[in-house]
Scaffold this motif. Structure first.
Motif, short mmCIF file in Angstrom:
data_model
loop_
_atom_site.label_atom_id
_atom_site.label_comp_id
_atom_site.label_asym_id
_atom_site.label_seq_id
_atom_site.Cartn_x
_atom_site.Cartn_y
_atom_site.Cartn_z
N ILE A 162 67.15 5.95 76.24
CA ILE A 162 65.57 6.33 77.14
C ILE A 162 66.35 4.38 77.11
CG2 ILE A 162 64.04 5.58 77.01
CD1 ILE A 162 63.30 8.45 75.48
N GLU A 163 67.03 4.15 76.08
CA GLU A 163 67.36 2.53 76.07
C GLU A 163 68.35 2.16 77.32
OE1 GLU A 163 65.29 2.93 72.72
OE2 GLU A 163 66.98 4.13 73.50
N GLN A 164 69.25 3.19 77.42
CA GLN A 164 70.00 2.45 78.07
C GLN A 164 70.04 2.78 79.91
OE1 GLN A 164 73.71 5.52 77.88
NE2 GLN A 164 74.17 4.43 79.40
N LEU A 165 68.81 3.85 79.73
CA LEU A 165 68.43 3.82 81.13
C LEU A 165 67.21 2.67 81.51
CD1 LEU A 165 68.34 6.26 83.31
CD2 LEU A 165 66.36 6.46 82.81
N GLU A 166 66.20 2.48 80.36
CA GLU A 166 65.38 1.31 80.21
C GLU A 166 66.61 -0.16 80.48
OE1 GLU A 166 61.47 0.68 78.84
OE2 GLU A 166 62.76 1.53 77.90
N VAL A 167 67.57 -0.13 79.99
CA VAL A 167 68.31 -1.20 80.79
C VAL A 167 68.97 -1.50 82.42
CG1 VAL A 167 71.31 -2.40 80.64
CG2 VAL A 167 69.73 -1.66 78.31
N TRP A 168 69.08 -0.23 82.59
CA TRP A 168 69.91 0.18 84.15
C TRP A 168 68.86 -0.78 84.84
CZ3 TRP A 168 74.04 -0.05 86.68
CH2 TRP A 168 75.09 -0.32 86.20
N GLY A 169 67.29 0.03 84.63
CA GLY A 169 65.61 0.12 85.51
C GLY A 169 66.15 -1.69 85.60
N GLN A 170 65.51 -2.44 84.49
CA GLN A 170 65.34 -3.96 84.55
C GLN A 170 66.36 -4.37 85.78
OE1 GLN A 170 66.33 -4.84 80.83
NE2 GLN A 170 63.86 -3.59 80.00
N ARG A 171 68.02 -3.78 85.51
CA ARG A 171 69.02 -4.48 86.16
C ARG A 171 69.06 -4.11 87.64
NH1 ARG A 171 74.69 -2.60 84.22
NH2 ARG A 171 75.90 -3.65 85.93
N VAL A 172 68.15 -3.50 87.26
CA VAL A 172 68.26 -3.06 88.92
C VAL A 172 66.80 -3.19 90.04
CG1 VAL A 172 68.54 -0.83 90.92
CG2 VAL A 172 70.30 -0.65 89.33
N GLY A 173 65.74 -3.48 88.73
CA GLY A 173 64.88 -4.14 89.77
C GLY A 173 63.70 -2.71 89.81
N VAL A 174 64.09 -1.81 89.03
CA VAL A 174 63.23 -0.01 89.36
C VAL A 174 62.75 0.39 87.55
CG1 VAL A 174 63.64 2.26 89.59
CG2 VAL A 174 64.36 0.34 90.94
N ASP A 175 61.43 0.48 87.55
CA ASP A 175 60.37 0.85 86.67
C ASP A 175 60.92 3.03 86.23
OD1 ASP A 175 59.11 -1.43 86.37
OD2 ASP A 175 57.27 -0.34 87.71
N VAL A 176 60.96 2.29 84.96
CA VAL A 176 61.21 3.73 84.24
C VAL A 176 60.17 4.41 83.20
CG1 VAL A 176 62.76 4.90 82.11
CG2 VAL A 176 63.16 2.73 83.65
N ILE A 177 59.89 5.55 83.69
CA ILE A 177 58.78 6.39 83.33
C ILE A 177 59.43 7.36 82.02
CG2 ILE A 177 57.29 8.36 83.53
CD1 ILE A 177 56.61 6.27 85.25
#
Length: 334
Positions: A162-177
């Motif tokens: 989950i954290e790994q996906l959140e890191v990508w979300g932050q890099r790309v500027g996209v929210d993670v549910i």
């Protein structure tokens, strides 16, 4: 018009940046595969049994897959007889043409998007193949095309997923549910699909667990996710993409067989093609599974995830030969 010339023309209509990404990403395979073929052709001028045997070894060594190689060699034998080819050098364009034929399919290799409203793309595959990275890079791709994107953290079993996906979300500027680690993945998908609907999002990218205690558990979990998605968005998922690590070669092929039979896979993503000399796995997978390769990972950078293009792939492999063919023709035109 010669095959190499036609290939070059089809590439010239595509952006140079993409052509370069394919060329750079396939350097290792080009060195291991095409340069060995060139060396064989230079060394053995004559096409005889020993020539075919060595060519077979090179192709199998590049992970083209035994069944596919046998078919390919048989087809080459037919062409050699038909065209009365005696000089081994004349076989190069014929081989390249056959490879393009093997990689092309009737289906559109582009991603299938919803006709209207939201597109839902589900990602499956074992742990460690680059699934989360692929989701992040694809989110970046869609975002740069002006689409709104949301990510669903459905891999609730693997520590850190989950954290790994959140890191990508932050890099790309996209929210993670997301929910807590260990939560029911189908519940995460339910939340994500409703959040995406409420926000009027264009694309929802869903991560799933790569491994549960056993195979039937994993498939049950995926079936549950399917049911939730279809209840909320009847046409979803629009794609089920199986992510495979190209560096694992034949192992990737057996993973694809395992997942493909059970989980409704519609297309493949091959990651880490830049890290292997065995890019022939693309040809093996395409032929033995009859599933389209939709995306390929050709490097570390954000834009190194590209839609698969058989012309670009073969052009990148045979770039050196194409240049040589041009140089040998150049004086005649002057």
């Amino acid at each position: 018009m010669s095959f190499f010339k036609r290939l070059k023309e089809s590439i010239s209509q595509k952006t140079e940046a993409v052509t370069n990404i394919f060329k750079e990403g396939l350097t290792k395979t080009r060195t291991a595969f095409v340069e060995k073929v060139e060396e064989l052709i230079t060394r053995r001028k004559k096409i005889d049994e020993a020539f075919y045997e060595e060519l077979e070894e090179i192709l199998i060594g590049a992970d083209v897959g035994v069944n596919t190689v046998m078919t390919l060699i048989d087809e080459l034998r037919v062409e050699v007889k038909k065209r009365k080819i005696e000089d081994a050098a004349e076989l190069q364009p014929v081989l390249s043409e056959k490879l393009v034929g093997l990689l092309k399919s009737d289906e559109q290799s582009g991603l299938r998007m919803a006709d209207s409203g939201m597109t839902v793309i589900l990602f499956v595959g074992v742990n460690g193949v680059g699934k989360t990275t692929t989701i992040g890079k694809l989110a970046h791709k869609f975002k740069s095309e002006g689409k709104s994107v949301l990510l669903a953290a459905g891999d609730t079993f693997r520590a850190g997923a989950i954290e790994q996906l959140e890191v990508w979300g932050q890099r790309v500027g996209v929210d993670v549910i997301k929910q807590e680690s260990g939560a029911d993945p189908a519940a995460v998908m339910y939340d994500a699909v409703n959040a995406a609907k409420n926000r009027g999002v264009d694309v929802l990218l869903c991560d799933t667990a790569g491994r549960l205690q056993n195979k039937s558990n994993l498939m049950d979990e995926l079936n549950k996710i399917f049911r939730v998605l279809q209840r909320e968005v009847p046409s979803a998922p629009h794609e089920v993409l199986l992510v495979l690590d190209a560096t694992t070669g034949q192992n990737a092929l057996s993973q694809a067989k395992l997942f493909g039979e059970k989980s409704g896979v519609t297309g493949l993503v091959l990651t880490k093609l830049d890290g292997t000399a065995k890019g022939g796995i693309v040809i093996a997978i395409r032929n033995e599974l009859n599933l389209p390769v939709k995306l390929v990972g050709l490097g570390e950078k954000m834009n190194d995830l590209q839609e698969f293009d058989s012309d670009q792939f073969v052009h990148a492999l045979f770039a050196g030969l194409i240049q040589k063919a041009e140089e040998s023709e150049a004086p005649l035109e002057g």
